[in-house]
Write a protein that holds these residues in place. Structure first.
Motif, PDB file in Angstrom:
ATOM      1  N   GLU A 102      32.682  27.340  54.700  1.00  7.66           N
ATOM      2  CA  GLU A 102      33.444  27.255  53.452  1.00  7.66           C
ATOM      3  C   GLU A 102      32.548  27.561  52.251  1.00  7.66           C
ATOM      4  OE1 GLU A 102      36.377  24.273  50.901  1.00  7.66           O
ATOM      5  OE2 GLU A 102      34.888  23.415  52.280  1.00  7.66           O
ATOM      6  N   TYR A 103      31.326  27.072  52.282  1.00  7.08           N
ATOM      7  CA  TYR A 103      30.371  27.354  51.209  1.00  7.08           C
ATOM      8  C   TYR A 103      30.186  28.860  51.033  1.00  7.08           C
ATOM      9  CZ  TYR A 103      25.748  28.048  49.117  1.00  7.08           C
ATOM     10  OH  TYR A 103      24.718  28.485  48.345  1.00  7.08           O
ATOM     11  N   ILE A 104      29.941  29.567  52.116  1.00  6.71           N
ATOM     12  CA  ILE A 104      29.755  31.017  52.049  1.00  6.71           C
ATOM     13  C   ILE A 104      31.018  31.686  51.529  1.00  6.71           C
ATOM     14  CG2 ILE A 104      29.375  33.100  53.418  1.00  6.71           C
ATOM     15  CD1 ILE A 104      26.868  31.416  53.012  1.00  6.71           C
ATOM     16  N   ASP A 105      32.159  31.248  52.001  1.00  8.81           N
ATOM     17  CA  ASP A 105      33.439  31.833  51.596  1.00  8.81           C
ATOM     18  C   ASP A 105      33.693  31.623  50.104  1.00  8.81           C
ATOM     19  OD1 ASP A 105      35.812  33.229  52.298  1.00  8.81           O
ATOM     20  OD2 ASP A 105      36.924  31.345  52.279  1.00  8.81           O
ATOM     21  N   LEU A 106      33.440  30.404  49.617  1.00  6.63           N
ATOM     22  CA  LEU A 106      33.644  30.115  48.194  1.00  6.63           C
ATOM     23  C   LEU A 106      32.719  30.940  47.311  1.00  6.63           C
ATOM     24  CD1 LEU A 106      34.109  26.228  47.914  1.00  6.63           C
ATOM     25  CD2 LEU A 106      35.753  27.989  47.223  1.00  6.63           C
ATOM     26  N   MET A 107      31.456  31.024  47.693  1.00  9.73           N
ATOM     27  CA  MET A 107      30.505  31.762  46.865  1.00  9.73           C
ATOM     28  C   MET A 107      30.803  33.262  46.874  1.00  9.73           C
ATOM     29  SD  MET A 107      28.736  29.468  45.380  1.00  9.73           S
ATOM     30  CE  MET A 107      30.312  28.573  45.426  1.00  9.73           C
ATOM     31  N   ASP A 108      31.255  33.792  48.004  1.00  7.96           N
ATOM     32  CA  ASP A 108      31.658  35.200  48.043  1.00  7.96           C
ATOM     33  C   ASP A 108      32.850  35.451  47.124  1.00  7.96           C
ATOM     34  OD1 ASP A 108      29.682  35.941  49.799  1.00  7.96           O
ATOM     35  OD2 ASP A 108      30.966  35.920  51.585  1.00  7.96           O
ATOM     36  N   TRP A 109      33.784  34.510  47.136  1.00  6.73           N
ATOM     37  CA  TRP A 109      34.957  34.635  46.251  1.00  6.73           C
ATOM     38  C   TRP A 109      34.537  34.624  44.791  1.00  6.73           C
ATOM     39  CZ3 TRP A 109      37.189  30.210  43.498  1.00  6.73           C
ATOM     40  CH2 TRP A 109      38.342  30.537  42.773  1.00  6.73           C
ATOM     41  N   VAL A 110      33.711  33.657  44.407  1.00  7.29           N
ATOM     42  CA  VAL A 110      33.284  33.556  43.010  1.00  7.29           C
ATOM     43  C   VAL A 110      32.491  34.790  42.592  1.00  7.29           C
ATOM     44  CG1 VAL A 110      31.870  32.257  41.386  1.00  7.29           C
ATOM     45  CG2 VAL A 110      33.309  31.032  43.007  1.00  7.29           C
ATOM     46  N   ALA A 111      31.628  35.276  43.478  1.00  4.06           N
ATOM     47  CA  ALA A 111      30.777  36.423  43.142  1.00  4.06           C
ATOM     48  C   ALA A 111      31.575  37.675  42.844  1.00  4.06           C
ATOM     49  CB  ALA A 111      29.796  36.690  44.278  1.00  4.06           C
ATOM     50  N   ASN A 112      32.784  37.754  43.351  1.00  8.44           N
ATOM     51  CA  ASN A 112      33.612  38.948  43.159  1.00  8.44           C
ATOM     52  C   ASN A 112      34.688  38.775  42.094  1.00  8.44           C
ATOM     53  OD1 ASN A 112      32.815  41.103  45.259  1.00  8.44           O
ATOM     54  ND2 ASN A 112      32.838  39.213  46.460  1.00  8.44           N
ATOM     55  N   LEU A 113      34.623  37.680  41.327  1.00 11.67           N
ATOM     56  CA  LEU A 113      35.600  37.492  40.263  1.00 11.67           C
ATOM     57  C   LEU A 113      35.346  38.480  39.125  1.00 11.67           C
ATOM     58  CD1 LEU A 113      35.712  33.583  40.009  1.00 11.67           C
ATOM     59  CD2 LEU A 113      37.360  35.095  41.154  1.00 11.67           C
ATOM     60  N   PRO A 114      36.399  39.049  38.539  1.00  8.95           N
ATOM     61  CA  PRO A 114      36.229  39.939  37.388  1.00  8.95           C
ATOM     62  C   PRO A 114      35.870  39.149  36.138  1.00  8.95           C
ATOM     63  CG  PRO A 114      38.558  39.607  37.828  1.00  8.95           C
ATOM     64  CD  PRO A 114      37.809  38.917  38.945  1.00  8.95           C
ATOM     65  N   LEU A 115      35.442  39.858  35.099  1.00  4.98           N
ATOM     66  CA  LEU A 115      35.029  39.217  33.850  1.00  4.98           C
ATOM     67  C   LEU A 115      36.089  39.269  32.768  1.00  4.98           C
ATOM     68  CD1 LEU A 115      31.335  40.476  33.536  1.00  4.98           C
ATOM     69  CD2 LEU A 115      32.186  38.382  34.601  1.00  4.98           C
ATOM     70  N   ALA A 116      37.102  40.096  32.907  1.00  3.74           N
ATOM     71  CA  ALA A 116      38.107  40.231  31.847  1.00  3.74           C
ATOM     72  C   ALA A 116      39.362  40.872  32.412  1.00  3.74           C
ATOM     73  CB  ALA A 116      37.557  41.067  30.688  1.00  3.74           C
ATOM     74  N   ASP A 117      40.450  40.739  31.657  1.00  9.23           N
ATOM     75  CA  ASP A 117      41.715  41.358  32.055  1.00  9.23           C
ATOM     76  C   ASP A 117      42.616  41.429  30.821  1.00  9.23           C
ATOM     77  OD1 ASP A 117      43.652  42.526  33.625  1.00  9.23           O
ATOM     78  OD2 ASP A 117      43.787  40.887  35.065  1.00  9.23           O
ATOM     79  N   ALA A 118      43.757  42.047  30.975  1.00 10.30           N
ATOM     80  CA  ALA A 118      44.773  42.083  29.925  1.00 10.30           C
ATOM     81  C   ALA A 118      46.128  41.852  30.575  1.00 10.30           C
ATOM     82  CB  ALA A 118      44.752  43.411  29.183  1.00 10.30           C
ATOM     83  N   ALA A 119      47.006  41.169  29.866  1.00  9.79           N
ATOM     84  CA  ALA A 119      48.315  40.827  30.412  1.00  9.79           C
ATOM     85  C   ALA A 119      49.390  41.024  29.355  1.00  9.79           C
ATOM     86  CB  ALA A 119      48.328  39.374  30.897  1.00  9.79           C
ATOM     87  N   ARG A 120      50.568  41.372  29.801  1.00  9.78           N
ATOM     88  CA  ARG A 120      51.724  41.553  28.917  1.00  9.78           C
ATOM     89  C   ARG A 120      52.699  40.410  29.162  1.00  9.78           C
ATOM     90  NH1 ARG A 120      52.867  44.474  24.282  1.00  9.78           N
ATOM     91  NH2 ARG A 120      55.132  44.770  24.133  1.00  9.78           N
ATOM     92  N   GLY A 155      50.647  49.650  20.335  1.00  5.86           N
ATOM     93  CA  GLY A 155      51.156  50.417  21.463  1.00  5.86           C
ATOM     94  C   GLY A 155      50.158  50.677  22.565  1.00  5.86           C
ATOM     95  N   VAL A 156      48.999  50.023  22.511  1.00  7.95           N
ATOM     96  CA  VAL A 156      47.991  50.265  23.546  1.00  7.95           C
ATOM     97  C   VAL A 156      48.459  49.631  24.863  1.00  7.95           C
ATOM     98  CG1 VAL A 156      45.584  50.042  24.212  1.00  7.95           C
ATOM     99  CG2 VAL A 156      46.194  50.204  21.782  1.00  7.95           C
ATOM    100  N   PRO A 157      48.529  50.398  25.941  1.00 11.49           N
ATOM    101  CA  PRO A 157      48.957  49.815  27.226  1.00 11.49           C
ATOM    102  C   PRO A 157      47.982  48.745  27.716  1.00 11.49           C
ATOM    103  CG  PRO A 157      49.005  52.227  27.295  1.00 11.49           C
ATOM    104  CD  PRO A 157      48.285  51.846  26.041  1.00 11.49           C
ATOM    105  N   ALA A 158      48.503  47.765  28.413  1.00 11.10           N
ATOM    106  CA  ALA A 158      47.666  46.670  28.901  1.00 11.10           C
ATOM    107  C   ALA A 158      46.591  47.162  29.853  1.00 11.10           C
ATOM    108  CB  ALA A 158      48.532  45.605  29.581  1.00 11.10           C
ATOM    109  N   ASP A 159      46.920  48.164  30.677  1.00 11.09           N
ATOM    110  CA  ASP A 159      45.920  48.627  31.632  1.00 11.09           C
ATOM    111  C   ASP A 159      44.760  49.336  30.931  1.00 11.09           C
ATOM    112  OD1 ASP A 159      47.485  50.822  30.908  1.00 11.09           O
ATOM    113  OD2 ASP A 159      47.452  51.707  32.915  1.00 11.09           O
ATOM    114  N   LEU A 160      45.038  50.025  29.812  1.00  9.15           N
ATOM    115  CA  LEU A 160      43.965  50.646  29.047  1.00  9.15           C
ATOM    116  C   LEU A 160      43.090  49.583  28.385  1.00  9.15           C
ATOM    117  CD1 LEU A 160      42.487  53.042  27.822  1.00  9.15           C
ATOM    118  CD2 LEU A 160      44.238  53.135  26.033  1.00  9.15           C
ATOM    119  N   LEU A 161      43.710  48.534  27.859  1.00 12.29           N
ATOM    120  CA  LEU A 161      42.936  47.441  27.266  1.00 12.29           C
ATOM    121  C   LEU A 161      42.046  46.776  28.313  1.00 12.29           C
ATOM    122  CD1 LEU A 161      45.716  45.945  24.997  1.00 12.29           C
ATOM    123  CD2 LEU A 161      43.544  46.876  24.185  1.00 12.29           C
TER     124      LEU A 161
END
Length: 277
Positions: A102-120, A155-161
């Motif tokens: 579980e430790y390895i699984d959790l750390m792998d998950w956290v290591a691959n988290l993105p740093l930013a996103d945009a939502a509508r 009018g900037v699309p969320a995916d471009l942001l």
């Protein structure tokens, strides 16, 4: 479908669980978690487990997850001391008690988290990052795609942001404070249109050190931390261009709480952190 956002639970599993229960996201709803699940509070591993198990969760990395990963990767004593000084002892103890798989699984998950996103949501686009971003750099990036100037950013699309945010320096997305909260983003025009930034990292009880144009107080009548909108002015058509959603859970009781913001109607659900949790 509704969109919810929360941040900076900092190991306070019970308060996060109560806040989510109050918000009651449905099976088709999206829950954004803007990092800092770990450190300071009593059950950081429990928070990671809860967040990872949420249906339709979209999780971003916070500076405390980054600090945890760096320390575990290097084993450097200076890094370890810095992590412990920032509340890492509870996280380290929880990880030590995890089964190895579980430790390895959790750390792998956290290591691959993105740093930013945009939502509508609710007719507006929201920029999501743990700490914030360099607004001048973001506007320059959008200019290369033909947005800005008299046309504004409504009018900037969320995916471009989202792609523009992905070009930002990780240091800003994870750590920025005064240069974000103290300066308008320039993304919301006088017509009130444009993307609004949602971030945590800076506890709202400390926001007055960094922010101008705060739209209200940082504590309610009972002395509990509030989410705070920032930046409403003539130049933004009275619309706040930034929202701080770090409800000071890192401080624990009596002021700290965990909040969940529903972006569609900007309703907030709070769960207070009680003594001992």
């Amino acid at each position: 479908m509704a969109t919810y956002v929360t941040s900076d639970a900092h190991g306070h599993l019970r308060a996060l669980d109560r806040a989510l229960e109050l918000a009651a996201p449905g099976a088709d709803d999206i829950v954004y978690v803007l990092g800092d699940m770990v450190d300071r509070g009593p059950d950081p591993v429990g928070v990671m487990r809860l967040v990872r198990g949420l249906h339709n969760a979209r999780v971003l990395m916070g500076n405390h997850e980054h600090m945890m990963l760096s320390t575990l990767a290097t084993g450097d004593q200076v890094d370890l001391l810095t992590w412990e000084m920032n509340g890492g002892s509870a996280t380290a103890a929880g990880l030590d008690a995890c089964p190895h798989a579980e430790y390895i699984d959790l750390m792998d998950w956290v290591a691959n988290l993105p740093l930013a996103d945009a939502a509508r949501a609710g007719g507006r686009t929201y920029l999501l990052a743990h700490a914030g971003f360099d607004a001048l750099e973001l506007r320059a990036c959008l200019a290369t795609a033909g947005f800005g100037g008299e046309g504004g950013y409504g009018g900037v699309p969320a995916d471009l942001l989202a792609r523009a945010l992905a070009t930002q320096d990780a240091e800003n997305l994870l750590w920025i404070r005064g240069d974000f909260w103290g300066v308008p983003t320039g993304l919301v025009g006088r017509d009130g249109a444009g993307p609004v930034a949602i971030s945590g990292h800076t506890p709202t009880v400390l926001l007055g050190r960094y922010a101008d144009l705060m739209c209200g107080g940082v504590l309610d009548e009972g002395g509990r931390a509030l989410m705070v909108e920032v930046g409403a002015s003539w130049d933004t058509g009275g619309v706040a261009d930034r929202v701080d959603i770090d409800c000071s859970a890192a401080a624990g009781a009596p002021a700290g709480r965990v909040g969940v913001l529903r972006l569609d109607d900007r309703r907030v659900f709070y769960a207070d952190i009680e003594e001992g949790e």
